[in-house]
Write a protein that holds these residues in place. Structure first.
Motif, PDB file in Angstrom:
ATOM      1  N   ILE A 166      -3.898  -6.318  -4.023  1.00  0.00           N
ATOM      2  CA  ILE A 166      -2.940  -6.169  -2.926  1.00  0.00           C
ATOM      3  C   ILE A 166      -2.771  -7.505  -2.203  1.00  0.00           C
ATOM      4  CG2 ILE A 166      -2.539  -5.079  -0.677  1.00  0.00           C
ATOM      5  CD1 ILE A 166      -4.003  -2.576  -1.920  1.00  0.00           C
TER       6      ILE A 166
ATOM      7  N   SER B  51      -6.499  -2.619  -6.286  1.00  0.00           N
ATOM      8  CA  SER B  51      -7.688  -3.183  -5.652  1.00  0.00           C
ATOM      9  C   SER B  51      -7.282  -3.970  -4.405  1.00  0.00           C
ATOM     10  CB  SER B  51      -8.435  -4.099  -6.627  1.00  0.00           C
ATOM     11  OG  SER B  51      -7.735  -5.311  -6.809  1.00  0.00           O
ATOM     12  N   TYR B  52      -8.259  -4.187  -3.538  1.00  0.00           N
ATOM     13  CA  TYR B  52      -8.037  -4.970  -2.327  1.00  0.00           C
ATOM     14  C   TYR B  52      -7.499  -6.357  -2.679  1.00  0.00           C
ATOM     15  CZ  TYR B  52     -11.148  -1.411  -0.373  1.00  0.00           C
ATOM     16  OH  TYR B  52     -11.740  -0.217  -0.005  1.00  0.00           O
TER      17      TYR B  52
ATOM     18  N   VAL C 126      -6.867   2.764  -2.732  1.00  0.00           N
ATOM     19  CA  VAL C 126      -7.313   1.373  -2.760  1.00  0.00           C
ATOM     20  C   VAL C 126      -8.817   1.345  -3.049  1.00  0.00           C
ATOM     21  CG1 VAL C 126      -7.389  -0.812  -1.515  1.00  0.00           C
ATOM     22  CG2 VAL C 126      -5.510   0.795  -1.090  1.00  0.00           C
TER      23      VAL C 126
ATOM     24  N   TRP D 120      -4.728   5.315   1.948  1.00  0.00           N
ATOM     25  CA  TRP D 120      -5.926   4.469   1.879  1.00  0.00           C
ATOM     26  C   TRP D 120      -6.811   4.817   0.690  1.00  0.00           C
ATOM     27  CZ3 TRP D 120     -10.514   7.024   1.907  1.00  0.00           C
ATOM     28  CH2 TRP D 120     -10.481   8.355   2.366  1.00  0.00           C
TER      29      TRP D 120
ATOM     30  N   ILE E 176       0.835  -1.208   0.000  1.00  0.00           N
ATOM     31  CA  ILE E 176       0.000   0.000   0.000  1.00  0.00           C
ATOM     32  C   ILE E 176       0.869   1.257   0.000  1.00  0.00           C
ATOM     33  CG2 ILE E 176      -1.708   1.348   1.303  1.00  0.00           C
ATOM     34  CD1 ILE E 176      -2.862  -1.386   2.244  1.00  0.00           C
TER      35      ILE E 176
END
Length: 107
Positions: free
Chosen positions: A26, A22-23, A57, A54, A12
Motif C-alpha cells: 500500500i 500488505s502494508y 491489510v 482494515w 485501502i
C-alpha cells in the motif's frame, strides 16, 4: 489531510472483498515504499472514520499481525467470511493478493 494519507485511504478502500494487500505494498502504491508504518498509523487512526476494510491489510508475508487475540480472531473471521483461506494466521498471497491498476508517483 496530507496527500500521502489521502492516497493510502483511496488504495485501502479499493481492496475488493476476498483480496488482501500488505502494508508495504500500500505504501509503495501510494508513492512511498518505505512508509509501511505510516500505513499502520492511517489504519489505526482512521479506520472507523472512513469505514476502512482494515481486515484486508496484512504484513508482507501474508500474516495477520494484530497482537490482541480478539482482534486477531475478528480479522481472521472477516477474511474467511469473504472466502479467504487463512492457515495459521497466514494468507497465501499468491492466491489472494490484490494489485490495484493505479499507483501514485511521489515528486
Amino acid at each position: 489531510m496530507q496527500p500521502f494519507t489521502e492516497r493510502v485511504l483511496k488504495i485501502i478502500l479499493s481492496i475488493p472483498k476476498g483480496r488482501v494487500m500488505s502494508y508495504g505494498q500500500i505504501a509503495g502504491c501510494a508513492g512511498n515504499p518505505r512508509a509501511a508504518r505510516q500505513v499502520v498509523r492511517v489504519l489505526y487512526t482512521l479506520s472507523d472514520k472512513y469505514s476502512l476494510p482494515w481486515h484486508r491489510v496484512v504484513n508482507a508475508k501474508g500474516e495477520i499481525v494484530i497482537k490482541e487475540d480478539n482482534n486477531k480472531k475478528t480479522q481472521r473471521d472477516l477474511l474467511e467470511a469473504e472466502g479467504v483461506t487463512v492457515i495459521n494466521n497466514r494468507i497465501p498471497l499468491q492466491k489472494y493478493n490484490y494489485y490495484p491498476t493505479f499507483t501514485f508517483e511521489e515528486y
